[in-house]
Design a protein around this motif. Structure first.
Motif, PDB file in Angstrom:
ATOM      1  N   SER A   1      -2.000  21.616  12.969  1.00 46.02           N
ATOM      2  CA  SER A   1      -3.290  21.476  12.190  1.00 46.02           C
ATOM      3  C   SER A   1      -3.771  22.968  12.334  1.00 46.02           C
ATOM      4  O   SER A   1      -3.892  23.585  13.418  1.00 46.02           O
ATOM      5  CB  SER A   1      -4.392  20.666  12.910  1.00 46.02           C
ATOM      6  N   PRO A   2      -4.104  23.671  11.181  1.00 45.12           N
ATOM      7  CA  PRO A   2      -4.533  25.105  11.062  1.00 45.12           C
ATOM      8  C   PRO A   2      -6.071  25.019  12.086  1.00 45.12           C
ATOM      9  O   PRO A   2      -6.479  26.191  12.737  1.00 45.12           O
ATOM     10  CB  PRO A   2      -5.074  25.411   9.800  1.00 45.12           C
ATOM     11  N   GLU A   3      -6.895  24.111  11.860  1.00 45.71           N
ATOM     12  CA  GLU A   3      -8.097  24.171  12.842  1.00 45.71           C
ATOM     13  C   GLU A   3      -7.754  24.426  14.329  1.00 45.71           C
ATOM     14  O   GLU A   3      -8.411  25.244  15.116  1.00 45.71           O
ATOM     15  CB  GLU A   3      -8.872  22.803  12.597  1.00 45.71           C
ATOM     16  N   LYS A   4      -6.784  23.633  14.833  1.00 41.37           N
ATOM     17  CA  LYS A   4      -6.532  23.833  16.213  1.00 41.37           C
ATOM     18  C   LYS A   4      -5.312  24.927  16.287  1.00 41.37           C
ATOM     19  O   LYS A   4      -5.682  25.597  17.382  1.00 41.37           O
ATOM     20  CB  LYS A   4      -5.635  22.311  16.451  1.00 41.37           C
ATOM     21  N   ALA A   5      -4.605  25.386  15.544  1.00 34.89           N
ATOM     22  CA  ALA A   5      -3.558  26.401  15.586  1.00 34.89           C
ATOM     23  C   ALA A   5      -4.572  27.851  15.924  1.00 34.89           C
ATOM     24  O   ALA A   5      -4.290  28.740  16.599  1.00 34.89           O
ATOM     25  CB  ALA A   5      -2.770  26.721  14.478  1.00 34.89           C
ATOM     26  N   THR A   6      -5.642  27.730  15.143  1.00 34.12           N
ATOM     27  CA  THR A   6      -6.625  28.965  15.066  1.00 34.12           C
ATOM     28  C   THR A   6      -7.753  29.127  16.000  1.00 34.12           C
ATOM     29  O   THR A   6      -8.539  29.815  16.014  1.00 34.12           O
ATOM     30  CB  THR A   6      -7.203  29.334  13.587  1.00 34.12           C
ATOM     31  N   SER A   7      -7.794  27.967  17.051  1.00 33.01           N
ATOM     32  CA  SER A   7      -8.910  27.675  17.885  1.00 33.01           C
ATOM     33  C   SER A   7      -8.926  29.074  18.722  1.00 33.01           C
ATOM     34  O   SER A   7      -8.111  29.693  19.298  1.00 33.01           O
ATOM     35  CB  SER A   7      -8.566  26.815  18.943  1.00 33.01           C
ATOM     36  N   PRO A   8     -10.278  29.542  18.684  1.00 32.98           N
ATOM     37  CA  PRO A   8     -10.534  30.957  19.550  1.00 32.98           C
ATOM     38  C   PRO A   8     -10.159  30.794  21.359  1.00 32.98           C
ATOM     39  O   PRO A   8     -10.005  31.739  21.714  1.00 32.98           O
ATOM     40  CB  PRO A   8     -12.038  31.106  19.468  1.00 32.98           C
ATOM     41  N   MET A   9     -10.024  29.199  21.594  1.00 28.28           N
ATOM     42  CA  MET A   9      -9.674  29.053  22.947  1.00 28.28           C
ATOM     43  C   MET A   9      -8.251  29.519  23.064  1.00 28.28           C
ATOM     44  O   MET A   9      -8.055  29.731  24.344  1.00 28.28           O
ATOM     45  CB  MET A   9      -9.940  27.662  23.219  1.00 28.28           C
ATOM     46  N   LEU A  10      -7.498  29.764  22.176  1.00 27.98           N
ATOM     47  CA  LEU A  10      -5.912  29.620  22.323  1.00 27.98           C
ATOM     48  C   LEU A  10      -5.444  30.922  21.642  1.00 27.98           C
ATOM     49  O   LEU A  10      -4.286  31.368  21.771  1.00 27.98           O
ATOM     50  CB  LEU A  10      -5.371  28.708  21.711  1.00 27.98           C
ATOM     51  N   ASN A  11      -6.612  31.864  21.042  1.00 23.46           N
ATOM     52  CA  ASN A  11      -5.983  32.964  20.265  1.00 23.46           C
ATOM     53  C   ASN A  11      -6.924  34.249  21.089  1.00 23.46           C
ATOM     54  O   ASN A  11      -8.090  33.952  20.919  1.00 23.46           O
ATOM     55  CB  ASN A  11      -6.096  32.746  18.954  1.00 23.46           C
ATOM     56  N   LYS A  12      -6.186  35.287  21.057  1.00 23.60           N
ATOM     57  CA  LYS A  12      -7.053  36.765  21.538  1.00 23.60           C
ATOM     58  C   LYS A  12      -6.305  37.694  20.781  1.00 23.60           C
ATOM     59  O   LYS A  12      -5.375  37.836  20.874  1.00 23.60           O
ATOM     60  CB  LYS A  12      -7.286  36.505  22.973  1.00 23.60           C
ATOM     61  N   ASP A  13      -7.271  38.611  20.277  1.00 26.07           N
ATOM     62  CA  ASP A  13      -6.862  39.765  19.606  1.00 26.07           C
ATOM     63  C   ASP A  13      -5.529  39.708  18.819  1.00 26.07           C
ATOM     64  O   ASP A  13      -4.542  40.606  19.037  1.00 26.07           O
ATOM     65  CB  ASP A  13      -6.429  40.735  20.949  1.00 26.07           C
ATOM     66  N   GLY A  14      -5.451  38.773  18.071  1.00 27.85           N
ATOM     67  CA  GLY A  14      -4.465  38.454  17.120  1.00 27.85           C
ATOM     68  C   GLY A  14      -3.228  37.989  17.826  1.00 27.85           C
ATOM     69  O   GLY A  14      -2.189  37.599  17.169  1.00 27.85           O
ATOM     70  N   LYS A  15      -3.309  37.547  19.206  1.00 28.51           N
ATOM     71  CA  LYS A  15      -2.021  37.003  19.621  1.00 28.51           C
ATOM     72  C   LYS A  15      -2.298  35.489  20.222  1.00 28.51           C
ATOM     73  O   LYS A  15      -3.375  35.175  20.558  1.00 28.51           O
ATOM     74  CB  LYS A  15      -1.883  37.699  21.141  1.00 28.51           C
ATOM     75  N   VAL A  16      -1.063  34.685  20.115  1.00 23.95           N
ATOM     76  CA  VAL A  16      -1.503  33.385  20.422  1.00 23.95           C
ATOM     77  C   VAL A  16      -1.093  33.279  22.117  1.00 23.95           C
ATOM     78  O   VAL A  16      -0.049  33.606  22.371  1.00 23.95           O
ATOM     79  CB  VAL A  16      -0.421  32.464  19.568  1.00 23.95           C
TER      80      VAL A  16
END
Length: 351
Positions: free
Chosen positions: A110-125
């Protein structure tokens, strides 16, 4: 003697190389026990398909999980982390970036979950969303003619001594926030939370810590209602045939997102990527739901593969439910200490 020494040295090198190769084929996974990743049939299928051998280790709390990562650098290849704790693991350099191009099923998250700021930082997953669910309330169907709709049922005098709540400080405080009409991630009035939970304590039969605890109390008809996880409530009903129903109160419920990360220093990143890809695959997910019962997959294709009337599509996919749930966000160490101190003080009053 010189030739013998050389032969022995060469043999030692070969044995060491073989041992390192064997070690590299192992995927060391850190997770909750009995939480999908250690299902024997799943492990067997993954090992057969990939050639990697799964070695499971377990934790009983997020704090224990973080401690294991800190004290065993390089031991684990995959770790399951509640997304609210991913930031802390990242801040301590306990996890590393994930190359999602190596995880084919990531495209269906789900895009909403994949892009969660809790899981992503500085363009990295740093975390691949796996499953999500709720901490709501569940009822013993034998105790209710009609299911309650409000969280206030926990405070009903008629239920005194037959109410349970999970022994978890953060979850309890957030539950108290919902009961006092507040945002779980922005609690403005902690005194109101304390007052609400204080008035609940006389109702409590006991504090539960495992799914088995909760189910046994229902099976022996010791309880009427209590906080419970959505996936566990579904499993209790469908797999264990217990009289259990989940209720998402009008006031709302706590939602959580679990994700897989790759610890810093992983010795088998390739195996980790393969394992994560398998865990978010629709084939595994449908079998997990069917055989055991599971939370809601973050993979939209996996959820779509379930029967239309399944719990994880019909109820958990209900837009009206989505409107009243609050996903856990990270909290600070100071907040966690405050929550723990309040919770310990409250529990003293339960006989």
């Amino acid at each position: 003697m010189t030739r013998l020494t050389a032969m022995l040295a060469a043999t030692t090198v070969l044995v060491s190389a073989f041992a390192l190769s064997a070690q590299a084929a192992e995927v060391h996974v850190l997770n909750w026990k009995g939480y999908g990743a250690d299902e024997p049939w799943a492990v067997e299928a993954f090992e057969k398909a990939t050639g990697h051998k799964v070695v499971n280790d377990f934790f009983n709390s997020e704090q224990e999980m973080l401690t294991k990562l800190r004290t065993n650098p390089g031991l684990y290849d995959v770790v399951m982390i509640n997304a609210a704790f991913t930031g802390q693991a990242l801040a301590e350099n306990l996890i590393q970036p994930i190359d999602t191009s190596k995880i084919a099923n990531y495209a269906d998250i789900s895009p909403e979950k994949a892009t969660s700021p809790m899981l992503n930082k500085d363009g990295k997953v740093f975390g691949v969303p796996w499953v999500w669910g709720l901490t709501a309330i569940a009822i013993n169907e034998k105790s209710f003619e009609t299911p309650p709709t409000s969280i206030s049922v926990m405070w009903d005098e008629a239920r005194k001594g037959r109410v349970v709540i999970r022994d978890d400080a953060v979850e309890a405080i957030q539950f108290g926030a919902i009961a006092s009409g507040q945002n779980i991630n922005d609690i403005k009035d902690m005194e109101a939370v304390k007052a609400k939970l204080t008035s609940l304590m006389p109702q409590i039969r006991t504090f539960w810590s495992s799914e088995n605890d909760w189910n046994q109390m229902v099976a022996s008809n010791q309880i009427d209602v209590g906080t419970y996880w959505s996936g566990s409530a579904d499993r209790a009903k469908t797999q264990f045939k217990l009289p259990v129903s989940l209720v998402v109160p009008d006031e709302g419920a706590v939602a959580w997102l679990d994700a897989f990360s790759i610890p810093a220093g992983s010795k088998n990143v390739e195996g980790a990527e393969a394992f994560i890809n398998y865990m978010v695959d629709p084939t595994f997910y449908v079998e997990w739901v069917t055989k055991v019962g599971a939370p809601v997959s973050a993979n939209v294709k996996a959820v779509a593969a379930l029967p239309e009337d399944s719990f994880n599509r019909k109820m958990m996919g209900d837009p009206k439910v989505a409107e009243r749930i609050q996903f856990q966000a990270p909290i600070t160490d100071a907040q966690r200490e405050q929550y723990l101190a309040i919770w310990q003080e409250l529990k003293v009053n339960v006989k």
